[in-house]
Design an enzyme around this catalytic site. Structure first.
Site, mmCIF file in Angstrom:
data_model
loop_
_atom_site.group_PDB
_atom_site.id
_atom_site.type_symbol
_atom_site.label_atom_id
_atom_site.label_comp_id
_atom_site.label_asym_id
_atom_site.label_seq_id
_atom_site.Cartn_x
_atom_site.Cartn_y
_atom_site.Cartn_z
ATOM 1 N N HIS A 191 -6.073 -39.612 -68.985
ATOM 2 C CA HIS A 191 -6.253 -40.728 -69.916
ATOM 3 C C HIS A 191 -6.591 -40.208 -71.317
ATOM 4 O O HIS A 191 -5.963 -40.607 -72.308
ATOM 5 C CB HIS A 191 -7.376 -41.641 -69.395
ATOM 6 C CG HIS A 191 -7.715 -42.781 -70.297
ATOM 7 N ND1 HIS A 191 -7.512 -44.087 -69.930
ATOM 8 C CD2 HIS A 191 -8.251 -42.823 -71.541
ATOM 9 C CE1 HIS A 191 -7.906 -44.877 -70.920
ATOM 10 N NE2 HIS A 191 -8.373 -44.127 -71.908
ATOM 11 N N GLU A 192 -7.563 -39.314 -71.387
ATOM 12 C CA GLU A 192 -7.979 -38.780 -72.687
ATOM 13 C C GLU A 192 -6.930 -37.831 -73.266
ATOM 14 O O GLU A 192 -6.678 -37.843 -74.472
ATOM 15 C CB GLU A 192 -9.343 -38.097 -72.579
ATOM 16 C CG GLU A 192 -10.463 -38.987 -72.062
ATOM 17 C CD GLU A 192 -10.616 -40.320 -72.776
ATOM 18 O OE1 GLU A 192 -10.194 -40.450 -73.952
ATOM 19 O OE2 GLU A 192 -11.155 -41.262 -72.170
ATOM 20 N N HIS A 229 -4.250 -39.769 -75.063
ATOM 21 C CA HIS A 229 -4.608 -40.166 -76.431
ATOM 22 C C HIS A 229 -4.272 -39.050 -77.424
ATOM 23 O O HIS A 229 -3.703 -39.307 -78.492
ATOM 24 C CB HIS A 229 -6.099 -40.498 -76.530
ATOM 25 C CG HIS A 229 -6.473 -41.813 -75.944
ATOM 26 N ND1 HIS A 229 -5.946 -43.015 -76.373
ATOM 27 C CD2 HIS A 229 -7.347 -42.130 -74.943
ATOM 28 C CE1 HIS A 229 -6.472 -44.003 -75.676
ATOM 29 N NE2 HIS A 229 -7.321 -43.487 -74.795
#
Length: 165
Positions: free
Chosen positions: A78-79, A82
Site C-alpha cells: 500500500h505504502e 503511493h
C-alpha cells in the site's frame, strides 16, 4: 531509527516483501525505481505512511509486531504504491485511479484504503460519545476540538451529532 523491540526476522521479512514488490513493479513498468528508505517510526493508529519527497515508508512497529503477515502482504505494498505512483505519475489523488491501478494491476494486491487491525494496543485515552444508535470513542484530539467548539462529529450510520456521555 529505533527498532530495538522489533525482531530482526520481522524486519528482514518486511524488507524481503518490499524488495519483491518493487522488483515486480519495476519489471511490469519497465523502470528501475530505487528502493525507498524504510523506518519503523509511525505512531498512533496509522499502520504506515509514505513520505513522497524523502521517498520513505514509515511503518508502525507495534501494529507490525501484532499483525506481521497481513502487514507485509497489505501495508507494505500500500505504502510502496503511493511512492511508485508519485514517481510514475507525479502528484495525484492519494487513493485515486492511479493508486488503485498500481495496487491491483502492477503489485497484484487488493486496493484497500484502510487497515482492519485491532487498535487496542496503540489507542490512547478515548472519550465516550453517544448518538441515537451506538456509543463512539473519540480520541483526545477530537474530544478537545469538540470542547473548544472547533468541530462537530456525526455518526456515519444515523447522521446524528455525537454528544459527550
Amino acid at each position: 531509527m529505533k527498532t530495538s523491540r522489533l525482531p530482526i526476522a520481522i524486519q528482514q521479512a518486511v524488507m524481503r516483501g518490499l524488495r519483491e514488490k518493487l522488483a515486480q513493479a519495476n519489471l511490469k513498468l519497465g523502470r528501475n525505481y530505487p528502493e525507498p528508505k524504510l523506518s519503523y517510526t509511525q505512531r498512533g493508529t496509522s499502520a504506515g505512511t509514505a513520505w513522497l519527497e524523502s521517498y520513505e515508508i514509515r511503518l508502525n512497529p507495534v501494529l507490525l509486531l501484532e499483525n506481521s503477515e497481513a502487514f507485509i502482504e497489505e501495508v507494505v505494498p500500500h505504502e510502496l504504491a503511493h511512492l511508485l505512483v508519485w514517481k510514475h505519475f507525479g502528484r495525484v489523488a492519494p487513493h485515486g485511479k492511479e493508486w488503485k491501478w498500481m495496487m491491483e494491476s502492477v503489485l497484484g494486491v487488493p486496493a484497500r484504503r484502510t487497515h482492519q487491525f485491532e487498535l487496542q494496543s496503540v489507542r490512547r485515552n478515548t472519550f465516550p460519545y453517544r448518538c441515537k444508535c451506538q456509543e463512539h470513542q473519540l480520541t483526545v484530539r477530537r474530544h478537545n476540538r469538540v470542547v473548544r467548539g472547533e468541530a462537530v462529529y456525526r455518526c456515519v450510520h444515523c447522521g446524528e451529532q455525537l454528544v459527550a456521555k
